[in-house]
Write a protein that holds these residues in place. Structure first.
Motif, PDB file in Angstrom:
ATOM      1  N   SER A   1     -13.419  31.204 -25.751  1.00 13.54           N
ATOM      2  CA  SER A   1     -14.734  31.674 -26.017  1.00 13.54           C
ATOM      3  C   SER A   1     -15.761  30.708 -26.606  1.00 13.54           C
ATOM      4  O   SER A   1     -15.142  29.470 -27.167  1.00 13.54           O
ATOM      5  CB  SER A   1     -14.495  32.908 -27.020  1.00 13.54           C
ATOM      6  OG  SER A   1     -14.191  32.513 -28.313  1.00 13.54           O
TER       7      SER A   1
ATOM      8  N   PHE B 124     -19.840  33.388 -24.398  1.00 10.95           N
ATOM      9  CA  PHE B 124     -19.118  33.193 -22.966  1.00 10.95           C
ATOM     10  C   PHE B 124     -17.616  33.229 -23.405  1.00 10.95           C
ATOM     11  O   PHE B 124     -17.054  32.741 -24.492  1.00 10.95           O
ATOM     12  CB  PHE B 124     -19.645  32.057 -22.165  1.00 10.95           C
ATOM     13  CG  PHE B 124     -19.606  30.497 -23.131  1.00 10.95           C
ATOM     14  CD1 PHE B 124     -18.516  29.718 -23.173  1.00 10.95           C
ATOM     15  CD2 PHE B 124     -20.730  30.191 -23.999  1.00 10.95           C
ATOM     16  CE1 PHE B 124     -18.576  28.595 -23.848  1.00 10.95           C
ATOM     17  CE2 PHE B 124     -20.680  28.922 -24.588  1.00 10.95           C
ATOM     18  CZ  PHE B 124     -19.466  28.288 -24.622  1.00 10.95           C
ATOM     19  N   TYR B 125     -16.886  33.685 -22.379  1.00 14.36           N
ATOM     20  CA  TYR B 125     -15.530  34.168 -22.327  1.00 14.36           C
ATOM     21  C   TYR B 125     -14.793  33.723 -21.027  1.00 14.36           C
ATOM     22  O   TYR B 125     -15.584  33.516 -19.853  1.00 14.36           O
ATOM     23  CB  TYR B 125     -15.316  35.488 -22.937  1.00 14.36           C
ATOM     24  CG  TYR B 125     -16.065  35.768 -23.904  1.00 14.36           C
ATOM     25  CD1 TYR B 125     -15.232  35.761 -25.244  1.00 14.36           C
ATOM     26  CD2 TYR B 125     -17.223  36.618 -23.882  1.00 14.36           C
ATOM     27  CE1 TYR B 125     -15.845  36.155 -26.483  1.00 14.36           C
ATOM     28  CE2 TYR B 125     -17.930  36.964 -25.205  1.00 14.36           C
ATOM     29  CZ  TYR B 125     -17.419  36.879 -26.110  1.00 14.36           C
ATOM     30  OH  TYR B 125     -17.606  37.171 -27.442  1.00 14.36           O
ATOM     31  N   GLY B 126     -13.577  33.443 -21.151  1.00 11.46           N
ATOM     32  CA  GLY B 126     -12.540  33.317 -19.929  1.00 11.46           C
ATOM     33  C   GLY B 126     -11.255  33.275 -20.278  1.00 11.46           C
ATOM     34  O   GLY B 126     -10.819  32.864 -21.208  1.00 11.46           O
TER      35      GLY B 126
ATOM     36  N   GLU C 149     -12.832  29.962 -15.926  1.00 13.55           N
ATOM     37  CA  GLU C 149     -13.416  31.002 -15.956  1.00 13.55           C
ATOM     38  C   GLU C 149     -14.428  31.060 -17.411  1.00 13.55           C
ATOM     39  O   GLU C 149     -15.623  31.269 -16.973  1.00 13.55           O
ATOM     40  CB  GLU C 149     -12.620  32.220 -16.330  1.00 13.55           C
ATOM     41  CG  GLU C 149     -11.850  32.729 -14.979  1.00 13.55           C
ATOM     42  CD  GLU C 149     -11.091  33.904 -15.268  1.00 13.55           C
ATOM     43  OE1 GLU C 149     -10.989  34.401 -16.447  1.00 13.55           O
ATOM     44  OE2 GLU C 149     -10.052  34.291 -14.497  1.00 13.55           O
TER      45      GLU C 149
ATOM     46  N   GLU D  40     -17.535  28.986 -15.947  1.00 12.20           N
ATOM     47  CA  GLU D  40     -18.471  29.755 -14.987  1.00 12.20           C
ATOM     48  C   GLU D  40     -19.167  30.766 -15.907  1.00 12.20           C
ATOM     49  O   GLU D  40     -20.344  31.034 -15.675  1.00 12.20           O
ATOM     50  CB  GLU D  40     -17.723  30.479 -14.083  1.00 12.20           C
ATOM     51  CG  GLU D  40     -17.082  29.494 -13.031  1.00 12.20           C
ATOM     52  CD  GLU D  40     -18.302  28.676 -12.258  1.00 12.20           C
ATOM     53  OE1 GLU D  40     -19.248  29.173 -11.991  1.00 12.20           O
ATOM     54  OE2 GLU D  40     -18.090  27.403 -12.286  1.00 12.20           O
ATOM     55  N   ASP D  41     -18.628  31.379 -16.895  1.00 11.53           N
ATOM     56  CA  ASP D  41     -19.303  32.380 -17.863  1.00 11.53           C
ATOM     57  C   ASP D  41     -20.288  31.633 -18.568  1.00 11.53           C
ATOM     58  O   ASP D  41     -21.452  32.081 -18.811  1.00 11.53           O
ATOM     59  CB  ASP D  41     -18.299  33.066 -18.634  1.00 11.53           C
ATOM     60  CG  ASP D  41     -18.929  34.353 -19.257  1.00 11.53           C
ATOM     61  OD1 ASP D  41     -19.468  35.138 -18.515  1.00 11.53           O
ATOM     62  OD2 ASP D  41     -18.737  34.692 -20.543  1.00 11.53           O
TER      63      ASP D  41
ATOM     64  N   GLY E 197     -23.428  31.361 -16.490  1.00 13.21           N
ATOM     65  CA  GLY E 197     -23.916  32.481 -16.443  1.00 13.21           C
ATOM     66  C   GLY E 197     -24.802  32.909 -17.805  1.00 13.21           C
ATOM     67  O   GLY E 197     -25.833  33.326 -17.747  1.00 13.21           O
ATOM     68  N   ALA E 198     -24.295  32.441 -18.725  1.00 14.19           N
ATOM     69  CA  ALA E 198     -25.154  32.710 -20.269  1.00 14.19           C
ATOM     70  C   ALA E 198     -26.205  31.782 -20.257  1.00 14.19           C
ATOM     71  O   ALA E 198     -27.082  32.261 -20.460  1.00 14.19           O
ATOM     72  CB  ALA E 198     -23.962  32.229 -21.291  1.00 14.19           C
TER      73      ALA E 198
END
Length: 75
Positions: A23, A34-36, A41, A44-45, A48-49
């Motif tokens: 995170s 953001f997390y994964g 992942e 990529e998050d 997106g954030a």
């Protein structure tokens, strides 16, 4: 502390996992996290954030907080 950068926005990756996930958060005003489950992942998050942050700035008619370059990894 690890720093990521994307389109002039920086984020920090937390050292400890949260509920087993990687995170971090953007280094801007607001609550953009953001997390994964994997590093891929999470990256990529993170992207997106950043995009969500740009959309929020546009909706509020404010300029995004951009930085020249930190010692982060551009993704």
């Amino acid at each position: 502390m690890k720093v990521l950068q994307y389109k002039g926005v920086s984020g920090i990756v937390k050292e400890k996992r949260v509920e087993g996930k990687f995170s971090g958060c953007l280094l801007v005003d607001g609550g953009f996290a953001f997390y994964g489950d994997t590093i891929e992942e999470m990256i990529e998050d993170f992207k997106g954030a950043v995009e969500a942050y740009f959309e929020a700035c546009e909706a509020m008619d404010i300029e995004p907080e951009l930085v020249e370059r930190l010692d982060g990894k551009e993704v």
